[in-house]
Design a protein around this motif. Sequence first.
Motif, PDB file in Angstrom:
ATOM      1  N   UNK A 101      27.442  46.559  37.597  1.00  0.00           N
ATOM      2  CA  UNK A 101      28.402  45.729  36.771  1.00  0.00           C
ATOM      3  C   UNK A 101      26.778  45.158  36.167  1.00  0.00           C
ATOM      4  N   UNK A 102      27.377  45.485  34.813  1.00  0.00           N
ATOM      5  CA  UNK A 102      25.778  45.040  34.185  1.00  0.00           C
ATOM      6  C   UNK A 102      26.027  43.312  33.017  1.00  0.00           C
ATOM      7  N   UNK A 103      25.325  42.572  33.602  1.00  0.00           N
ATOM      8  CA  UNK A 103      25.949  41.212  32.948  1.00  0.00           C
ATOM      9  C   UNK A 103      24.364  40.766  32.043  1.00  0.00           C
ATOM     10  N   UNK A 104      24.222  41.191  30.395  1.00  0.00           N
ATOM     11  CA  UNK A 104      24.150  41.138  29.048  1.00  0.00           C
ATOM     12  C   UNK A 104      22.697  42.454  30.006  1.00  0.00           C
ATOM     13  N   UNK A 105      22.915  42.770  29.391  1.00  0.00           N
ATOM     14  CA  UNK A 105      22.796  44.638  29.335  1.00  0.00           C
ATOM     15  C   UNK A 105      21.462  44.464  31.098  1.00  0.00           C
ATOM     16  N   UNK A 106      22.033  43.546  31.785  1.00  0.00           N
ATOM     17  CA  UNK A 106      20.986  43.701  32.710  1.00  0.00           C
ATOM     18  C   UNK A 106      21.688  43.690  34.290  1.00  0.00           C
ATOM     19  N   UNK A 107      21.119  44.549  35.043  1.00  0.00           N
ATOM     20  CA  UNK A 107      22.165  44.645  36.163  1.00  0.00           C
ATOM     21  C   UNK A 107      22.471  43.851  36.763  1.00  0.00           C
ATOM     22  N   UNK A 108      23.880  43.275  37.150  1.00  0.00           N
ATOM     23  CA  UNK A 108      24.226  42.613  38.068  1.00  0.00           C
ATOM     24  C   UNK A 108      24.552  42.826  39.540  1.00  0.00           C
ATOM     25  N   UNK A 109      25.140  43.899  39.964  1.00  0.00           N
ATOM     26  CA  UNK A 109      25.620  44.412  40.740  1.00  0.00           C
ATOM     27  C   UNK A 109      25.675  45.590  40.832  1.00  0.00           C
ATOM     28  N   UNK A 110      26.048  46.422  42.050  1.00  0.00           N
ATOM     29  CA  UNK A 110      26.168  47.543  42.507  1.00  0.00           C
ATOM     30  C   UNK A 110      27.147  48.230  43.907  1.00  0.00           C
ATOM     31  N   UNK A 111      28.727  48.403  43.543  1.00  0.00           N
ATOM     32  CA  UNK A 111      29.636  48.746  43.855  1.00  0.00           C
ATOM     33  C   UNK A 111      29.207  50.069  44.885  1.00  0.00           C
ATOM     34  N   UNK A 112      29.727  50.473  46.192  1.00  0.00           N
ATOM     35  CA  UNK A 112      30.295  52.196  46.793  1.00  0.00           C
ATOM     36  C   UNK A 112      31.555  52.093  47.561  1.00  0.00           C
ATOM     37  N   UNK A 113      31.710  53.451  47.246  1.00  0.00           N
ATOM     38  CA  UNK A 113      33.181  53.357  48.596  1.00  0.00           C
ATOM     39  C   UNK A 113      33.713  52.559  48.322  1.00  0.00           C
ATOM     40  N   UNK A 114      34.481  51.977  48.996  1.00  0.00           N
ATOM     41  CA  UNK A 114      36.265  51.478  48.720  1.00  0.00           C
ATOM     42  C   UNK A 114      36.069  50.248  48.289  1.00  0.00           C
ATOM     43  N   UNK A 115      34.474  49.236  47.519  1.00  0.00           N
ATOM     44  CA  UNK A 115      34.401  48.540  47.081  1.00  0.00           C
ATOM     45  C   UNK A 115      34.367  49.039  45.525  1.00  0.00           C
ATOM     46  N   UNK A 116      34.241  50.426  45.137  1.00  0.00           N
ATOM     47  CA  UNK A 116      34.027  50.550  44.054  1.00  0.00           C
ATOM     48  C   UNK A 116      35.492  50.873  43.690  1.00  0.00           C
ATOM     49  N   UNK A 117      36.056  51.551  44.573  1.00  0.00           N
ATOM     50  CA  UNK A 117      37.279  52.093  44.310  1.00  0.00           C
ATOM     51  C   UNK A 117      38.388  50.591  44.066  1.00  0.00           C
ATOM     52  N   UNK A 118      37.782  50.101  44.906  1.00  0.00           N
ATOM     53  CA  UNK A 118      38.874  49.177  44.507  1.00  0.00           C
ATOM     54  C   UNK A 118      38.184  48.073  43.226  1.00  0.00           C
ATOM     55  N   UNK A 119      37.872  47.695  43.388  1.00  0.00           N
ATOM     56  CA  UNK A 119      37.440  47.156  41.434  1.00  0.00           C
ATOM     57  C   UNK A 119      38.191  48.068  40.709  1.00  0.00           C
ATOM     58  N   UNK A 120      37.454  48.956  40.389  1.00  0.00           N
ATOM     59  CA  UNK A 120      38.288  50.267  39.337  1.00  0.00           C
ATOM     60  C   UNK A 120      39.441  50.111  39.370  1.00  0.00           C
ATOM     61  N   UNK A 121      40.597  49.749  40.647  1.00  0.00           N
ATOM     62  CA  UNK A 121      41.595  48.952  40.333  1.00  0.00           C
ATOM     63  C   UNK A 121      42.432  48.140  40.080  1.00  0.00           C
ATOM     64  N   UNK A 122      41.396  46.976  40.157  1.00  0.00           N
ATOM     65  CA  UNK A 122      41.582  45.343  39.667  1.00  0.00           C
ATOM     66  C   UNK A 122      40.743  45.531  38.342  1.00  0.00           C
ATOM     67  N   UNK A 123      39.940  45.636  38.068  1.00  0.00           N
ATOM     68  CA  UNK A 123      39.614  45.670  36.528  1.00  0.00           C
ATOM     69  C   UNK A 123      40.549  46.973  35.470  1.00  0.00           C
TER      70      UNK A 123
END
Length: 73
Positions: free
Chosen positions: A19-41
């Motif tokens: 995830x980037x904010x104003x073209x700068x890295x904000x965070x990186x998600x892996x595993x189950x957190x990434x899957x849960x994020x993709x469902x929410x988004x």
Amino acid sequence: MPKPNSFAYTATASGTVHITHHNRPATTLNGSRAARFLEEVTAGDPQLVMARWTGTYKHGNERTARNHPRNRR
């Protein structure tokens, strides 16, 4: 209060989400957190979801906190 903007995300084949904010890295998600994020988004407003997951959003009390006697100088 304006809605958040300028967030973007990329999902890699390995399951990592960047995830980037104003073209700068904000965070990186892996595993189950990434899957849960993709469902929410996909289910909600993507900008609000990314703002919440990165912690880069206003809580609505900034104006009142600025006027508190402890914060005046």
